[in-house]
Design an enzyme around this catalytic site. Structure first.
Site, mmCIF file in Angstrom:
data_model
loop_
_atom_site.group_PDB
_atom_site.id
_atom_site.type_symbol
_atom_site.label_atom_id
_atom_site.label_comp_id
_atom_site.label_asym_id
_atom_site.label_seq_id
_atom_site.Cartn_x
_atom_site.Cartn_y
_atom_site.Cartn_z
ATOM 1 C CD GLU A 124 -57.418 -55.243 -20.245
ATOM 2 O OE1 GLU A 124 -58.735 -55.448 -20.503
ATOM 3 O OE2 GLU A 124 -56.980 -55.979 -19.143
ATOM 4 C CB VAL A 127 -55.627 -54.896 -12.915
ATOM 5 C CG1 VAL A 127 -55.338 -56.175 -12.094
ATOM 6 C CG2 VAL A 127 -56.517 -53.814 -12.204
ATOM 7 C CD GLU A 185 -47.505 -47.116 -9.156
ATOM 8 O OE1 GLU A 185 -47.937 -46.026 -9.346
ATOM 9 O OE2 GLU A 185 -47.250 -48.025 -10.013
ATOM 10 C CG ASP A 196 -49.660 -50.707 -7.429
ATOM 11 O OD1 ASP A 196 -49.905 -49.937 -8.335
ATOM 12 O OD2 ASP A 196 -49.074 -51.754 -7.956
ATOM 13 C CE LYS A 200 -51.558 -52.533 -10.373
ATOM 14 N NZ LYS A 200 -49.958 -52.912 -10.417
ATOM 15 N N GLY A 302 -44.108 -51.715 -16.715
ATOM 16 C CA GLY A 302 -42.993 -51.439 -17.475
ATOM 17 C C GLY A 302 -43.882 -50.618 -18.877
HETATM 18 N N1 HSE Z 1 -45.573 -50.041 -9.890
HETATM 19 C C1 HSE Z 1 -46.686 -50.940 -10.530
HETATM 20 C C2 HSE Z 1 -46.095 -52.370 -10.447
HETATM 21 C C3 HSE Z 1 -46.699 -50.534 -11.722
HETATM 22 O O1 HSE Z 1 -44.800 -52.695 -10.082
HETATM 23 O O2 HSE Z 1 -46.581 -53.333 -10.791
HETATM 24 C C4 HSE Z 1 -47.923 -51.277 -12.735
HETATM 25 O O3 HSE Z 1 -49.056 -51.051 -12.244
#
Ligand code: HSE
Length: 416
Positions: A124, A127, A185, A196, A200, A302
């Site tokens: 969960e 994403v 990240e 990223d 997702k 976060g």
């Molecule tokens: N680095 C990612 C973001 C963290 O900023 O959304 C959460 O997946």
């Protein structure tokens, strides 16, 4: 009591330890059991952390302990996270994760291994950070043929774009703030280059269409080339720039028509609810043939929001520990099987360096696109012209531009 092990005590792992310690009685009230963090695997030691005494450095300590039934993997990166996940599933332990890299790359295989060993692999938190979206798509919307999923899927880039749009901050300044707040990240290139978001949207696409497309081949643009001029042009058109992951059926009425997927900055018109999703917030729009449009909104990054999702998966496992739960079958496929994004219908916000005079360039563009909306004011000395095309495709547009001038930027306008 359920004994668990945390793999990683970084931003998310630390958040999970905090949520469990704060809310353990509430969790027990809902599930009948407290959670005990028996081990924490990390390369480092944490002498000042309240759970510092539970830190181990060898995964085999966890794998060999039959009391540990759930492993929460929050290490980030593919290896050794994938290897440890696989070993834990094969040892008959449930695994929950926030690691979208592992889910997007190895999800099909890990779900199959989980099924073979009668355990669960839940993600969960992979994403949308704290937003409940995986379970709602797989359970609450299961009655639908899903036709499209669009999302603002990266908190760091949304934070940066919001600061550029609303506070005129520089890209670097806003990125440093996002890193300091624990959103980014370990290598922020994965955020700002769209990687990223790509992982997702691959996961969401697999949930919607049952195929896990390899993230490597998906068309992915980040936000590093977005400038103040693009932001101003989007505003002049009537929208804001957001980094969007999109996947869907080319023909919503025909599941055999093929799936498209891309990650790119899009101009979101002000009347589209995604335009109001700012700062670290993420939002995901899901379109189903029975439900219509559903939108999810919340904090996409976060420590505590992401921990909220990780712990919800642990709770799900505890609540259903005696049930044989259906595990989805994903097929792993190459991104070559996607419909080419260059053929998707889009209007584009274009900046082009012109060789001719302003009037001649406008005439050339109007001869190709009679309905074009020119954004740049008349100026005999203008060397860059901005305009919005009517609906076209990237292939057609690039052909048309080859006679007009050199493209400085092409930004898609989000369709309705
Ligand atoms: N680095 C990612 C973001 C963290 O900023 O959304 C959460 O997946």
């Amino acid at each position: 009591m359920t004994n668990i092990a945390l793999l990683g005590l970084g931003v998310v792992g630390g958040g999970v330890a905090e949520v469990i310690s704060q809310n353990n009685d509430t969790i027990a009230r809902k599930t009948g059991e407290h959670i005990n963090i028996k081990y924490i695997l990390d390369l480092r030691d944490f002498p000042d952390h309240p759970l510092g005494g539970r830190v181990v450095h060898d995964i085999n300590t966890i794998l060999a302990d039959p009391e540990v039934t759930v492993v929460a993997e929050m290490m980030g990166g593919s290896h050794p996270a994938y290897d440890y996940t696989r070993a834990a599933l094969e040892a008959g332990k449930h695994v929950v994760t926030s690691n979208k890299e592992v889910v997007a790359t190895f999800g099909a295989e890990l779900l199959r291994i989980a099924k073979e060993h009668h355990v669960r692999y839940l993600f969960e938190a992979s994403v949308g950070g704290g937003i409940p979206v995986i379970r709602p798509i797989s359970s609450c919307l299961a009655a639908n043929e899903l036709t499209e999923v669009d999302g603002i899927l990266n908190g760091t880039t949304n934070y940066i774009l919001t600061q550029m749009i609303q506070a005129s901050k520089s890209f670097e300044e806003a990125l440093a703030e996002a890193q300091q707040k624990g959103y980014a990240e370990r290598n922020p290139a994965a955020d700002v280059e769209g990687i990223d978001s790509c992982r997702k949207i691959c996961i969401l696409s697999a949930l919607a269409f049952g195929k896990l497309f390899s993230p490597n081949g998906v068309h992915t643009e980040g936000i590093t080339a977005i400038t103040g001029e693009d932001v101003a042009n989007a505003e002049a058109y009537g929208g804001v720039i957001k980094l969007i992951g999109r996947t869907g059926l080319v023909d919503p009425s025909d599941p055999a028509s093929g799936v498209f997927m891309l990650v790119a900055p899009h101009v979101i018109p002000h009347d589209n609810p995604l335009s109001g999703v700012d700062d670290v917030f993420n939002s995901i729009l899901v379109r189903g043939n029975a439900v219509g449009d559903v939108m999810f909104y919340g904090r996409g990054a976060g420590n505590l929001p992401t921990a909220s999702a990780v712990v919800s998966d642990i709770i799900d496992i505890i609540a259903h520990k005696d049930a044989e739960i259906f595990v989805p079958d994903w097929t792993s496929v190459s991104a070559d099987e996607l419909v080419a994004q260059q053929t998707l219908p889009y209007a584009f916000l274009v900046r082009v360096r012109i060789d001719a005079t302003y009037d001649a360039a406008c005439e050339q563009i109007r001869s190709v696109y009679p309905g074009v909306e020119i954004l740049t004011n008349s100026d005999a000395y203008a060397s860059v012209l901005s305009f919005v095309t009517p609906q076209t495709t990237e292939s057609e547009l690039k052909d048309a531009l080859s006679t007009i001038g050199e493209a400085v930027s092409l930004i898609r306008i989000m369709p309705e």
